[in-house]
Design an enzyme around this catalytic site. Sequence first.
Site, PDB file in Angstrom:
ATOM      1  N   ALA A  34      -3.861  41.738 -17.121  1.00 50.72           N
ATOM      2  CA  ALA A  34      -3.746  42.711 -18.164  1.00 50.72           C
ATOM      3  C   ALA A  34      -4.284  44.100 -17.626  1.00 50.72           C
ATOM      4  O   ALA A  34      -4.830  44.013 -16.635  1.00 50.72           O
ATOM      5  CB  ALA A  34      -4.629  42.350 -19.348  1.00 50.72           C
ATOM      6  N   GLY A  75      -4.504  37.718 -16.722  1.00 47.92           N
ATOM      7  CA  GLY A  75      -3.243  37.578 -17.721  1.00 47.92           C
ATOM      8  C   GLY A  75      -1.836  37.218 -17.071  1.00 47.92           C
ATOM      9  O   GLY A  75      -1.126  36.532 -17.733  1.00 47.92           O
ATOM     10  N   GLU A  90     -11.131  37.136 -13.833  1.00 45.34           N
ATOM     11  CA  GLU A  90     -11.853  38.013 -14.740  1.00 45.34           C
ATOM     12  C   GLU A  90     -13.398  37.797 -14.517  1.00 45.34           C
ATOM     13  O   GLU A  90     -14.101  38.997 -15.094  1.00 45.34           O
ATOM     14  CB  GLU A  90     -11.562  37.257 -16.019  1.00 45.34           C
ATOM     15  CG  GLU A  90     -10.017  37.622 -16.438  1.00 45.34           C
ATOM     16  CD  GLU A  90      -9.327  36.431 -16.177  1.00 45.34           C
ATOM     17  OE1 GLU A  90      -9.497  35.893 -15.097  1.00 45.34           O
ATOM     18  OE2 GLU A  90      -8.051  36.521 -16.843  1.00 45.34           O
ATOM     19  N   GLU A  94      -2.134  33.600 -16.621  1.00 40.99           N
ATOM     20  CA  GLU A  94      -2.072  32.884 -17.906  1.00 40.99           C
ATOM     21  C   GLU A  94      -0.601  33.160 -18.343  1.00 40.99           C
ATOM     22  O   GLU A  94       0.009  32.086 -19.031  1.00 40.99           O
ATOM     23  CB  GLU A  94      -2.915  33.701 -18.833  1.00 40.99           C
ATOM     24  CG  GLU A  94      -4.383  33.424 -18.678  1.00 40.99           C
ATOM     25  CD  GLU A  94      -5.346  34.363 -18.967  1.00 40.99           C
ATOM     26  OE1 GLU A  94      -5.370  35.552 -19.267  1.00 40.99           O
ATOM     27  OE2 GLU A  94      -6.113  33.791 -19.680  1.00 40.99           O
TER      28      GLU A  94
HETATM   29  N1  DAK Z   1      -4.785  46.600 -14.205  1.00 40.37           N
HETATM   30  C1  DAK Z   1      -4.529  47.846 -14.054  1.00 40.37           C
HETATM   31  N2  DAK Z   1      -4.122  48.412 -12.612  1.00 40.37           N
HETATM   32  C2  DAK Z   1      -4.094  47.446 -11.742  1.00 40.37           C
HETATM   33  C3  DAK Z   1      -4.277  46.198 -11.844  1.00 40.37           C
HETATM   34  C4  DAK Z   1      -4.558  45.676 -13.318  1.00 40.37           C
HETATM   35  N3  DAK Z   1      -4.758  44.387 -13.523  1.00 40.37           N
HETATM   36  N4  DAK Z   1      -3.994  45.657 -10.672  1.00 40.37           N
HETATM   37  C5  DAK Z   1      -3.930  46.337  -9.891  1.00 40.37           C
HETATM   38  N5  DAK Z   1      -3.671  47.448 -10.630  1.00 40.37           N
HETATM   39  C6  DAK Z   1      -3.373  48.968  -9.885  1.00 40.37           C
HETATM   40  C7  DAK Z   1      -4.533  49.480  -8.916  1.00 40.37           C
HETATM   41  O1  DAK Z   1      -5.558  49.939  -9.616  1.00 40.37           O
HETATM   42  C8  DAK Z   1      -3.822  50.328  -8.031  1.00 40.37           C
HETATM   43  O2  DAK Z   1      -3.625  51.564  -8.588  1.00 40.37           O
HETATM   44  P1  DAK Z   1      -3.596  53.020  -7.993  1.00 40.37           P
HETATM   45  O3  DAK Z   1      -4.969  52.866  -7.448  1.00 40.37           O
HETATM   46  O4  DAK Z   1      -2.665  52.853  -7.054  1.00 40.37           O
HETATM   47  O5  DAK Z   1      -3.158  53.960  -9.038  1.00 40.37           O
HETATM   48  C9  DAK Z   1      -2.297  49.633  -7.834  1.00 40.37           C
HETATM   49  O6  DAK Z   1      -2.160  48.783  -9.091  1.00 40.37           O
HETATM   50  C10 DAK Z   1      -2.364  48.601  -6.500  1.00 40.37           C
HETATM   51  O7  DAK Z   1      -3.388  48.026  -6.505  1.00 40.37           O
HETATM   52  P2  DAK Z   1      -4.352  47.974  -5.184  1.00 40.37           P
HETATM   53  O8  DAK Z   1      -4.698  49.164  -4.559  1.00 40.37           O
HETATM   54  O9  DAK Z   1      -5.787  47.279  -5.807  1.00 40.37           O
HETATM   55  O10 DAK Z   1      -3.779  46.790  -4.305  1.00 40.37           O
HETATM   56  P3  DAK Z   1      -4.303  45.980  -3.298  1.00 40.37           P
HETATM   57  O11 DAK Z   1      -3.101  45.315  -2.652  1.00 40.37           O
HETATM   58  O12 DAK Z   1      -5.296  46.498  -2.372  1.00 40.37           O
HETATM   59  O13 DAK Z   1      -5.181  44.789  -4.222  1.00 40.37           O
HETATM   60  C11 DAK Z   1      -5.231  43.175  -6.136  1.00 40.37           C
HETATM   61  C12 DAK Z   1      -4.141  43.751  -5.003  1.00 40.37           C
HETATM   62  C13 DAK Z   1      -4.449  42.244  -6.943  1.00 40.37           C
HETATM   63  C14 DAK Z   1      -6.065  42.176  -5.235  1.00 40.37           C
HETATM   64  C15 DAK Z   1      -6.248  44.223  -6.672  1.00 40.37           C
HETATM   65  O14 DAK Z   1      -5.232  44.993  -7.458  1.00 40.37           O
HETATM   66  C16 DAK Z   1      -6.938  43.568  -8.027  1.00 40.37           C
HETATM   67  O15 DAK Z   1      -7.859  42.979  -7.742  1.00 40.37           O
HETATM   68  N6  DAK Z   1      -6.223  43.687  -9.131  1.00 40.37           N
HETATM   69  C17 DAK Z   1      -6.996  43.515 -10.501  1.00 40.37           C
HETATM   70  C18 DAK Z   1      -6.904  42.009 -10.727  1.00 40.37           C
HETATM   71  C19 DAK Z   1      -7.624  41.289 -11.888  1.00 40.37           C
HETATM   72  O16 DAK Z   1      -8.741  41.574 -11.958  1.00 40.37           O
HETATM   73  N7  DAK Z   1      -6.741  40.921 -12.813  1.00 40.37           N
HETATM   74  C20 DAK Z   1      -7.472  40.518 -14.116  1.00 40.37           C
HETATM   75  C21 DAK Z   1      -7.494  41.389 -15.086  1.00 40.37           C
HETATM   76  S1  DAK Z   1      -8.245  40.840 -16.738  1.00 40.37           S
HETATM   77  C22 DAK Z   1      -5.950  38.529 -23.592  1.00 40.37           C
HETATM   78  C23 DAK Z   1      -4.755  38.553 -22.945  1.00 40.37           C
HETATM   79  C24 DAK Z   1      -4.791  38.660 -21.360  1.00 40.37           C
HETATM   80  C25 DAK Z   1      -6.246  38.971 -21.103  1.00 40.37           C
HETATM   81  C26 DAK Z   1      -7.361  38.934 -21.663  1.00 40.37           C
HETATM   82  C27 DAK Z   1      -6.969  38.781 -23.025  1.00 40.37           C
HETATM   83  N8  DAK Z   1      -5.959  38.339 -25.113  1.00 40.37           N
HETATM   84  C28 DAK Z   1      -4.455  37.866 -25.466  1.00 40.37           C
HETATM   85  C29 DAK Z   1      -6.992  38.057 -25.995  1.00 40.37           C
HETATM   86  C30 DAK Z   1      -6.048  39.191 -19.726  1.00 40.37           C
HETATM   87  C31 DAK Z   1      -7.201  39.663 -18.762  1.00 40.37           C
HETATM   88  C32 DAK Z   1      -7.038  40.071 -17.559  1.00 40.37           C
HETATM   89  O17 DAK Z   1      -5.977  39.938 -16.761  1.00 40.37           O
END
Ligand code: DAK
Length: 259
Positions: free
Chosen positions: A66, A110, A133, A113
Site C-alpha cells: 500500500a 499489500g 509491515e 496480500e
Molecule cells: N509506498 C510508497 N512508495 C513506495 C513504496 C510504497 N509501499 N515502495 C516503494 N516506493 C517508492 C519509493 O519511495 C521510491 O520513490 P522515490 O524515492 O523514487 O520517489 C520508489 O518507489 C522506488 O523505491 P526504492 O528507491 O525504495 O527502490 P529499491 O529498489 O531501493 O527498494 C523496496 C525496493 C521494495 C525494497 C523498497 O522500495 C521498500 O522497502 N518499499 C516498501 C515496502 C513495504 O514496506 N511495503 C509494505 C507497505 S504497508 C489494508 C490494506 C493494505 C494494507 C494495509 C491495510 N486494509 C484494507 C485495511 C497494506 C499495507 C502495506 O502494504
Amino acid sequence: MAYEFITTRTEGEKVGVITLNRPKQLNALSPALMVELGQALKAFDADEAIGCIVITGNEKAFAAGADIGAMATYTFADVYRDDYITRDWETIGGIRKPVIAAVSGFALGGGCELAMMCDFIIAADNAKFGQPEIKLGIIPGAGGTQRLPRAVGKAKAMDLVLTGRMMDAKEAEAAGLVSRVVPLDKLMDEALAAALMISGYGRMAVMAAKECVNKAFEGTLADGVMFERRLFHALFATADQKEGMDAFVNKRPAAFKNQ
Ligand code: DAK
C-alpha cells in the site's frame, strides 16, 4: 474506460488483463489505484466474453505494498472511523471468475496480500514476496496474517511476518504460496496460456470449482465436502456436463456453451 493507475486489455477475446501501472512508485497501491482495480475487476466479471482475469505488474514490481506516503500521517481515528480503504480491497473477494496473479519483482505488504487474494499465483523467477509491515511499526492489514499461514504454514508465516524478510520465488514455490515459477520472459505467456485454458472450459463448472476450493478455507471440512458434493450434483443439470462427457466418450473435442 480510461484509467490513470492501471491499464486493461483483453487477450484472445476471452481473458481480461489488468496491469498495475505506477512504475515509479513500484506500483504502490494507492487508494485511487485500488478504486480503479475494483472497477476493472467488476467490469471484466460482468463481461460475458471474459472467462478469466490476470492481474500483473511490471518486471521490477507486482506491487511494493500500500502507498506508505498516503498512510504516513493517518491517525487511529482516521483509519478506524473510515474503516481504512477496506471497501476497495474487498472487491476482489466478490469476483466470481478466476483471477490469476502473474507476479514478477516485489510483491510486498499489500502487494503480497493482493496476490494472495487472487485464485492462484504464477511467479517469475525474480519474484520476491514478503510482509515487511513490522518494519513500519504496523502489521499486515489486508489479510496477510490469515492467508499467509494458510498458504505456507505457521512457521514460515511467523518468520516472514515477524522478521519482515523477503522470500524468493523458489522458496515461495517450495512453501506452496505460488503454483509455478517460470523464467521472467515467459511469465505472461504462461499466465495467459493458463487463463485461456480456463476460459475454454464451461463457465459454470469453473465458477463452481473456484467456490468449492475457496470453501476449503472457511468452516469445517465436513461443511466444505458437503458444499462441494451439492455443487458437483448441480453440474449434472448443465448442458456443458453432457457435452463434456459426450465429447470424451466419443473421442472428440468438447464445445462448451456455458449453459
Ligand atoms: N509506498 C510508497 N512508495 C513506495 C513504496 C510504497 N509501499 N515502495 C516503494 N516506493 C517508492 C519509493 O519511495 C521510491 O520513490 P522515490 O524515492 O523514487 O520517489 C520508489 O518507489 C522506488 O523505491 P526504492 O528507491 O525504495 O527502490 P529499491 O529498489 O531501493 O527498494 C523496496 C525496493 C521494495 C525494497 C523498497 O522500495 C521498500 O522497502 N518499499 C516498501 C515496502 C513495504 O514496506 N511495503 C509494505 C507497505 S504497508 C489494508 C490494506 C493494505 C494494507 C494495509 C491495510 N486494509 C484494507 C485495511 C497494506 C499495507 C502495506 O502494504
